[in-house]
Design a protein around this motif. Structure first.
Motif, short mmCIF file in Angstrom:
data_model
loop_
_atom_site.label_atom_id
_atom_site.label_comp_id
_atom_site.label_asym_id
_atom_site.label_seq_id
_atom_site.Cartn_x
_atom_site.Cartn_y
_atom_site.Cartn_z
N ALA A 356 68.39 2.60 111.17
CA ALA A 356 69.60 3.31 110.73
C ALA A 356 70.27 2.49 109.63
O ALA A 356 70.51 1.28 109.82
CB ALA A 356 70.55 3.51 111.91
N VAL A 357 70.56 3.14 108.51
CA VAL A 357 71.10 2.43 107.34
C VAL A 357 72.38 3.13 106.85
O VAL A 357 72.32 4.28 106.42
CB VAL A 357 70.07 2.42 106.19
N PRO A 358 73.54 2.45 106.94
CA PRO A 358 74.75 3.03 106.33
C PRO A 358 74.58 3.07 104.81
O PRO A 358 74.07 2.11 104.21
CB PRO A 358 75.85 2.02 106.71
N ARG A 363 77.65 7.82 104.48
CA ARG A 363 76.83 8.48 105.49
C ARG A 363 75.91 7.48 106.18
O ARG A 363 75.87 6.29 105.84
CB ARG A 363 76.00 9.59 104.82
N LEU A 364 75.20 7.98 107.18
CA LEU A 364 74.26 7.14 107.92
C LEU A 364 72.87 7.74 107.74
O LEU A 364 72.65 8.92 108.06
CB LEU A 364 74.63 7.09 109.41
N HIS A 365 71.93 6.95 107.22
CA HIS A 365 70.56 7.42 106.99
C HIS A 365 69.70 6.86 108.11
O HIS A 365 69.55 5.65 108.24
CB HIS A 365 70.08 6.93 105.63
N VAL A 366 69.16 7.75 108.92
CA VAL A 366 68.37 7.33 110.07
C VAL A 366 66.90 7.67 109.84
O VAL A 366 66.56 8.83 109.61
CB VAL A 366 68.87 8.01 111.37
N PHE A 367 66.04 6.68 109.90
CA PHE A 367 64.60 6.89 109.79
C PHE A 367 64.06 6.99 111.21
O PHE A 367 64.18 6.05 112.01
CB PHE A 367 63.94 5.72 109.05
N SER A 368 63.45 8.12 111.52
CA SER A 368 63.04 8.40 112.89
C SER A 368 61.57 8.81 112.93
O SER A 368 61.08 9.51 112.04
CB SER A 368 63.91 9.54 113.45
N GLY A 369 60.89 8.37 113.97
CA GLY A 369 59.51 8.81 114.17
C GLY A 369 59.43 9.96 115.15
O GLY A 369 58.36 10.27 115.66
N PRO A 387 81.02 14.31 111.79
CA PRO A 387 80.41 15.57 111.35
C PRO A 387 78.91 15.38 111.12
O PRO A 387 78.48 14.33 110.62
CB PRO A 387 81.14 15.88 110.03
N SER A 388 78.13 16.38 111.50
CA SER A 388 76.67 16.20 111.42
C SER A 388 76.20 16.03 109.97
O SER A 388 75.16 15.42 109.74
CB SER A 388 75.94 17.36 112.09
N ASP A 389 77.00 16.52 108.98
CA ASP A 389 76.52 16.34 107.60
C ASP A 389 76.76 14.91 107.08
O ASP A 389 76.43 14.61 105.94
CB ASP A 389 77.11 17.38 106.65
N THR A 390 77.32 14.05 107.91
CA THR A 390 77.41 12.64 107.52
C THR A 390 76.23 11.83 108.06
O THR A 390 76.16 10.62 107.88
CB THR A 390 78.72 11.99 108.01
N VAL A 391 75.34 12.51 108.77
CA VAL A 391 74.13 11.85 109.28
C VAL A 391 72.92 12.49 108.63
O VAL A 391 72.77 13.72 108.63
CB VAL A 391 74.04 12.00 110.82
N GLN A 413 71.21 4.75 120.14
CA GLN A 413 71.73 3.39 120.25
C GLN A 413 71.63 2.65 118.90
O GLN A 413 72.53 1.88 118.54
CB GLN A 413 70.95 2.61 121.33
N THR A 414 70.52 2.88 118.19
CA THR A 414 70.35 2.22 116.89
C THR A 414 71.36 2.74 115.89
O THR A 414 71.98 1.96 115.14
CB THR A 414 68.91 2.47 116.37
N ALA A 415 71.55 4.05 115.88
CA ALA A 415 72.54 4.65 114.96
C ALA A 415 73.94 4.16 115.28
O ALA A 415 74.74 3.86 114.38
CB ALA A 415 72.47 6.17 115.05
N LEU A 416 74.26 4.05 116.57
CA LEU A 416 75.59 3.57 116.96
C LEU A 416 75.82 2.16 116.43
O LEU A 416 76.89 1.85 115.88
CB LEU A 416 75.71 3.58 118.49
N ALA A 417 74.81 1.30 116.59
CA ALA A 417 74.97 -0.08 116.14
C ALA A 417 75.20 -0.14 114.63
O ALA A 417 76.10 -0.85 114.15
CB ALA A 417 73.73 -0.89 116.53
N ALA A 418 74.42 0.60 113.87
CA ALA A 418 74.57 0.59 112.41
C ALA A 418 75.93 1.17 112.01
O ALA A 418 76.61 0.67 111.09
CB ALA A 418 73.44 1.38 111.75
N HIS A 419 76.34 2.21 112.71
CA HIS A 419 77.62 2.89 112.42
C HIS A 419 78.79 1.94 112.68
O HIS A 419 79.70 1.83 111.86
CB HIS A 419 77.71 4.12 113.33
#
Ligand code: FES
Length: 592
Positions: A356-358, A363-369, A387-391, A413-419
């Motif tokens: 997860a990269v702010p 916004r938050l850019h999440v790379f997911s498999g 808002p979902s458009d910020t992710v 959990q990863t997104a929360l930490a980056a956020h």
């Protein structure tokens, strides 16, 4: 030359001397985490079971997660990146031409192994010899036949032509096959970004227990730890889920664990190793409860097995047509049997990983498999209360899913930490964590009553299914619904009565897996067909031929079959000569 001292270890990597910290748990960690050499993949470290991290040490193929760093001192280490460029291209093109790779996570390790064999034996390398050595490598997608075809071509100096894609029906080479073969097509864990932090999860110690206290101070005090986050840090929804939002991303103090994959905390640190060792220092006080692990006992139990739910029956799917009691009573033959299938782990070679990269635009850019970026996005946004458009969730093709990886594993959990920290965070599960967290194929108990007339034509079928869905819903209700739909297999039954129940227990979660419940039902129905054939005195092929679906008939839950059903008859006709030949040769064969 002194190569090991308290501060460093030195060895030659791909033709040049390198120096690394001495505290890596093994050579693989030093290669990937400090030197950013990424062709060697981490499928199971430190257990040495999958072969994905194979490299050459002094010319010998070894799994690098089994090499203590001190033992690499002074040695010559060669990874795929260090192999001659022309040789790399030849390996890649031959593997691609033979279709010897799919997800590609296992392939770089296999290519290194094949190189070491060719270096030793050259054109004398036989298929049998190669097969024996490939026992050190797990491949979940491709199977070994095509890989051995590629090895044979390489040994014989052949260069099979790789066909270009030219429309439906053409035999084109796999997309990104070159990069996959050489290990340069990045998976999530291969992505490197500046300022990266690493997350590690603290999982439950009990499958069912009240969580009295979560003490994080010892973990927080570890040098290199940046934060330890728990349920108390979640600004939005605590629970997520594809259909029912019943799956807590953390179990809070005062809550209860419901299976061994529950998460209590995420530790964020400067390195993966620090995060993982600090996660073990998160001290949790429990009041253990008796886990409910038997699905029938769960249905009979007065108390819910799973925290925050009010019933152990997750779902019930049922349908009936005609009069099954009368049909079975009037049947020439009736079989009654219980079939059970076991829980199956997908064992994707690539364990789950999230980055997860702010970003500068807030916004938050999440790379997911995972398999569903839109589901990931809405669930992450609900946990963060944004808002979902910020992710933004970007799918990174993964190292195997086999119908799984639909639910989130560590994305929230990863997104929360980056956020919360405003820094990029990556969390990659180890093999045990992957086994504990990920949903499996449902074990299902299937009780069948099936009847037929004197000629073996089906008259009636009753099926009662109970599937162990584990703790959280995932898509368990849909899997058991699909099992119900396929209860009669590809056969016509005029009278049918089916009930299929998904049950919550404190076992590992069951969810999506290829076949999605149909496999289990087919297993039971094919077993019933064999037993009826035996009672009638006809072959297994003959009873299937007399009952197989065709266009115009009403099937299972009530669908009228169309032309799409012709494949079942074609399949039976296609295997007939092979089956007859095998039976005539005295071989043990069956069909289903
Ligand atoms: Fe071998 Fe996917 S190609 S595990």
């Amino acid at each position: 030359m002194t190569t090991v001292d308290v501060d460093t270890v030195t060895f030659r990597l791909n033709g040049r001397p390198v120096t690394v910290r001495p505290d890596h748990p093994h050579l693989l960690a030093a290669l990937r985490e400090e030197l950013d050499v990424l062709s060697a993949k981490d499928g199971c470290s430190p257990t040495g079971q999958c072969g994905c991290c194979t490299v050459l040490v002094d010319g010998k193929a070894v799994v690098s997660c089994q090499v203590p760093l001190a033992r690499a001192a002074d040695k010559t280490v060669t990874t795929l990146e260090g192999i001659d460029r022309h040789e790399q291209e030849r390996f890649a093109s031959v593997f691609a031409a033979h279709g010897a790779l799919q997800c590609g996570f296992c392939t770089p390790g296999i290519v290194v192994r094949v190189k070491s064999l060719l270096d030793k034996k050259g054109a004398a390398l036989t298929r049998q010899d190669a097969a024996r050595h490939l026992g050190a490598h797990l491949c979940r997608c491709t199977g070994y036949v095509k890989i051995l075809d590629a090895v044979e071509s390489l040994a014989m100096g052949e260069q099979p032509a790789a066909e270009a894609l030219c429309g439906i029906g053409s035999r084109g080479i796999k997309y990104e096959s070159r990069e996959l073969a050489l290990g340069s097509r990045g998976y999530v864990d291969d992505i490197r970004v500046p300022g990266l932090l690493h997350g590690a999860l603290r999982l439950a110690d009990h499958a069912r227990a009240k969580v009295v206290r979560i003490e994080t101070s010892a973990a927080v005090a570890v040098e290199g730890v940046v934060a330890v986050l728990t349920a108390a840090d979640v600004p939005g929804a605590l629970r997520v889920g594809l259909i029912h939002q019943d799956w807590p991303v953390f179990i809070p103090e005062g809550g209860c664990t419901s299976y061994l994959g529950d998460v209590l905390a995420v530790v964020v640190a400067e390195t993966q190793q620090i995060a993982r060792s600090a996660a073990r220092l998160v001290d949790v006080t429990y009041e253990p409860l008796r886990p409910i692990t038997d699905p029938q006992a769960a249905l009979d139990a007065p108390e819910p097995a799973v925290w925050g739910t009010d019933s152990n029956q997750l779902s019930r799917s049922a349908y009936h047509r005609g009069d099954v009691d009368a049909a079975l009573a009037g049947s020439a033959h009736v079989v009654h049997e219980v079939f059970t299938t076991q829980r199956v782990e997908h064992a994707y070679l690539e364990p789950e990983s999230t980055l997860a990269v702010p970003t500068d635009d807030g916004r938050l850019h999440v790379f997911s498999g995972g398999q569903g970026v839109w589901d990931d996005r809405s669930q992450i946004a609900s946990v963060l209360d944004v808002p979902s458009d910020t992710v933004v969730v970007e799918l990174v093709s993964n190292g195997g899913a086999f119908g799984g990886k639909e639910d989130m594993s560590n994305q929230a959990q990863t997104a929360l930490a980056a956020h919360l920290l405003g820094r990029p965070v990556k969390c990659t599960l180890d093999r045990e964590e992957s086994f504990r967290i990920s949903p499996k194929r449902h074990p299902i108990r299937m009780e069948y009553w099936a009847g037929c007339d004197v000629d073996g034509r089906l008259t009636g079928l009753r099926a009662r299914m109970v599937g162990d869905s584990g703790a959280y819903a995932s898509v368990g209700m849909k899997v058991l619904e699909r099992a119900a739909g396929h209860a009669s297999g590809p056969y016509v039954v005029p009278n049918i009565d089916v009930e299929s129940i998904a049950v919550r227990t404190n076992n590992p979660i069951s969810g999506a897996f290829r076949g999605f419940g149909a496999n289990q039902a087919q297993f039971a129905m094919e077993g019933a067909m064999d037993r009826l054939a035996e009672a009638v005195g006809i072959s297994g092929w003959e009873i299937r031929s007399r009952n197989v679906i065709e266009p115009g008939v009403v099937w299972g839950p009530g669908q009228v079959m169309d032309d799409g059903s012709r494949g079942a008859r074609r399949c039976l006709d296609a295997i007939k000569p092979h089956l007859d030949a095998a039976v005539a040769a005295g071989r043990a064969v069956g069909i289903g």
